[in-house]
Write a protein that holds these residues in place. Structure first.
Motif, PDB file in Angstrom:
ATOM      1  N   ASP A  35     -39.208   2.098   3.815  1.00 43.19           N
ATOM      2  CA  ASP A  35     -39.855   2.748   2.682  1.00 43.19           C
ATOM      3  C   ASP A  35     -41.304   2.343   2.447  1.00 43.19           C
ATOM      4  N   GLY A  36     -41.798   1.325   3.117  1.00 39.17           N
ATOM      5  CA  GLY A  36     -43.156   0.851   2.877  1.00 39.17           C
ATOM      6  C   GLY A  36     -44.203   1.747   3.508  1.00 39.17           C
ATOM      7  N   LEU A  37     -45.457   1.356   3.317  1.00 42.20           N
ATOM      8  CA  LEU A  37     -46.563   2.085   3.925  1.00 42.20           C
ATOM      9  C   LEU A  37     -46.474   2.010   5.447  1.00 42.20           C
ATOM     10  N   PRO A  38     -46.870   3.060   6.140  1.00 43.23           N
ATOM     11  CA  PRO A  38     -46.991   2.963   7.597  1.00 43.23           C
ATOM     12  C   PRO A  38     -47.949   1.821   7.945  1.00 43.23           C
ATOM     13  N   GLN A  39     -47.716   1.198   9.106  1.00 40.23           N
ATOM     14  CA  GLN A  39     -48.490   0.026   9.501  1.00 40.23           C
ATOM     15  C   GLN A  39     -49.140   0.201  10.863  1.00 40.23           C
ATOM     16  N   GLU A  40     -50.281  -0.460  11.009  1.00 42.48           N
ATOM     17  CA  GLU A  40     -50.901  -0.711  12.308  1.00 42.48           C
ATOM     18  C   GLU A  40     -51.191  -2.208  12.339  1.00 42.48           C
ATOM     19  N   PHE A  41     -51.180  -2.799  13.536  1.00 44.66           N
ATOM     20  CA  PHE A  41     -51.405  -4.230  13.678  1.00 44.66           C
ATOM     21  C   PHE A  41     -52.757  -4.498  14.323  1.00 44.66           C
ATOM     22  N   VAL A  42     -53.360  -5.602  13.933  1.00 46.03           N
ATOM     23  CA  VAL A  42     -54.633  -6.030  14.504  1.00 46.03           C
ATOM     24  C   VAL A  42     -54.606  -7.541  14.681  1.00 46.03           C
ATOM     25  N   CYS A  43     -55.213  -8.013  15.753  1.00 44.43           N
ATOM     26  CA  CYS A  43     -55.353  -9.451  16.002  1.00 44.43           C
ATOM     27  C   CYS A  43     -56.761  -9.688  16.518  1.00 44.43           C
ATOM     28  N   SER A  44     -57.487 -10.576  15.851  1.00 45.53           N
ATOM     29  CA  SER A  44     -58.858 -10.896  16.269  1.00 45.53           C
ATOM     30  C   SER A  44     -58.868 -12.186  17.071  1.00 45.53           C
ATOM     31  N   ALA A  45     -59.818 -12.277  17.988  1.00 51.53           N
ATOM     32  CA  ALA A  45     -59.937 -13.447  18.858  1.00 51.53           C
ATOM     33  C   ALA A  45     -61.385 -13.625  19.279  1.00 51.53           C
ATOM     34  N   VAL A  46     -61.667 -14.799  19.827  1.00 48.81           N
ATOM     35  CA  VAL A  46     -62.994 -15.010  20.408  1.00 48.81           C
ATOM     36  C   VAL A  46     -63.141 -14.001  21.546  1.00 48.81           C
ATOM     37  N   PRO A  47     -64.371 -13.563  21.849  1.00 47.91           N
ATOM     38  CA  PRO A  47     -64.568 -12.431  22.775  1.00 47.91           C
ATOM     39  C   PRO A  47     -63.891 -12.548  24.135  1.00 47.91           C
ATOM     40  N   GLU A  48     -63.830 -13.731  24.706  1.00 46.76           N
ATOM     41  CA  GLU A  48     -63.237 -13.867  26.036  1.00 46.76           C
ATOM     42  C   GLU A  48     -61.705 -13.862  26.018  1.00 46.76           C
ATOM     43  N   GLN A  49     -61.104 -13.686  24.842  1.00 44.79           N
ATOM     44  CA  GLN A  49     -59.639 -13.694  24.734  1.00 44.79           C
ATOM     45  C   GLN A  49     -59.085 -12.346  24.251  1.00 44.79           C
ATOM     46  N   SER A  50     -59.740 -11.277  24.627  1.00 45.00           N
ATOM     47  CA  SER A  50     -59.285  -9.950  24.208  1.00 45.00           C
ATOM     48  C   SER A  50     -57.908  -9.612  24.780  1.00 45.00           C
ATOM     49  N   HIS A  51     -57.631 -10.032  26.021  1.00 46.09           N
ATOM     50  CA  HIS A  51     -56.319  -9.746  26.614  1.00 46.09           C
ATOM     51  C   HIS A  51     -55.207 -10.460  25.858  1.00 46.09           C
ATOM     52  N   GLU A  52     -55.467 -11.693  25.447  1.00 42.13           N
ATOM     53  CA  GLU A  52     -54.477 -12.456  24.697  1.00 42.13           C
ATOM     54  C   GLU A  52     -54.174 -11.781  23.360  1.00 42.13           C
ATOM     55  N   ALA A  53     -55.225 -11.343  22.665  1.00 42.87           N
ATOM     56  CA  ALA A  53     -55.031 -10.652  21.385  1.00 42.87           C
ATOM     57  C   ALA A  53     -54.263  -9.356  21.583  1.00 42.87           C
ATOM     58  N   GLY A  54     -54.608  -8.607  22.617  1.00 43.87           N
ATOM     59  CA  GLY A  54     -53.911  -7.364  22.906  1.00 43.87           C
ATOM     60  C   GLY A  54     -52.446  -7.583  23.237  1.00 43.87           C
ATOM     61  N   TYR A  55     -52.158  -8.633  23.973  1.00 43.94           N
ATOM     62  CA  TYR A  55     -50.773  -8.931  24.329  1.00 43.94           C
ATOM     63  C   TYR A  55     -49.961  -9.300  23.083  1.00 43.94           C
ATOM     64  N   LEU A  56     -50.517 -10.133  22.208  1.00 42.57           N
ATOM     65  CA  LEU A  56     -49.807 -10.522  20.987  1.00 42.57           C
ATOM     66  C   LEU A  56     -49.491  -9.295  20.137  1.00 42.57           C
ATOM     67  N   VAL A  57     -50.470  -8.428  19.948  1.00 43.11           N
ATOM     68  CA  VAL A  57     -50.261  -7.207  19.162  1.00 43.11           C
ATOM     69  C   VAL A  57     -49.167  -6.347  19.796  1.00 43.11           C
ATOM     70  N   HIS A  58     -49.208  -6.206  21.103  1.00 40.96           N
ATOM     71  CA  HIS A  58     -48.229  -5.384  21.812  1.00 40.96           C
ATOM     72  C   HIS A  58     -46.812  -5.941  21.653  1.00 40.96           C
ATOM     73  N   VAL A  59     -46.648  -7.232  21.853  1.00 38.14           N
ATOM     74  CA  VAL A  59     -45.320  -7.852  21.755  1.00 38.14           C
ATOM     75  C   VAL A  59     -44.748  -7.701  20.347  1.00 38.14           C
TER      76      VAL A  59
END
Length: 160
Positions: A35-59
């Protein structure tokens, strides 16, 4: 996943002012999470760790789709072991983005009605996850601040 579930994508965005990247989902809002609001997820990281942030969001997004339940602030995700090799990060804490202005996490329509919630996922170690369960997320945020922890670095040591 069942065949009636829609997919989602993850994009990487470079911040124009801060030395950060953010991995964000798109399409997660079309899932049925209750019943809550629809959600999107975001994770910020230092620039050289974009893959790590993307993986965490995906999992975390895939976990929510499987459970048919989104996240609430102060809740999170805990994996059985490190999500990223050579790190202590085993999960995430859902919270407003620590650098964004209050209200940034809610998208409103032309009438001012809330239509979407951006849930920030902060990477956490197992000790931090247990600390959050015992002491609460506000105490974890205070500890990160007091200990001057770079919460955007996946390769950091645990704050507790």
């Amino acid at each position: 996943m069942r065949g009636d579930k829609r997919g989602f994508a993850t994009g990487i965005h470079h911040h124009p002012e801060w030395e950060l990247v953010s991995a964000a989902t798109t399409g997660l809002r079309f899932q049925k999470f209750g019943d809550g609001l629809p959600q999107e997820f975001v994770c910020s990281a230092v620039p050289e760790q974009s893959h790590e942030a993307g993986y965490l969001v995906h999992v975390v997004a895939e976990s929510c789709i499987r459970r048919e339940r989104g996240l609430a602030y102060g809740s999170g995700y805990l994996n059985d072991g490190p999500l990223i090799p050579e790190t202590e990060i085993v999960g995430a804490l859902a919270m407003p983005h620590p650098l964004a202005e209050q209200g940034f996490d809610v998208l409103r329509d032309a009438d001012g009605e809330a239509t979407l919630k951006f849930m920030t996922l902060m990477p956490v170690t197992e000790d931090e996850f247990r600390f959050i369960q015992a002491e609460g997320p506000q105490e974890m945020v205070a500890t990160w601040s007091r200990e001057d922890v770079d919460v955007f670095d996946f390769y950091r040591d645990s704050a507790v």
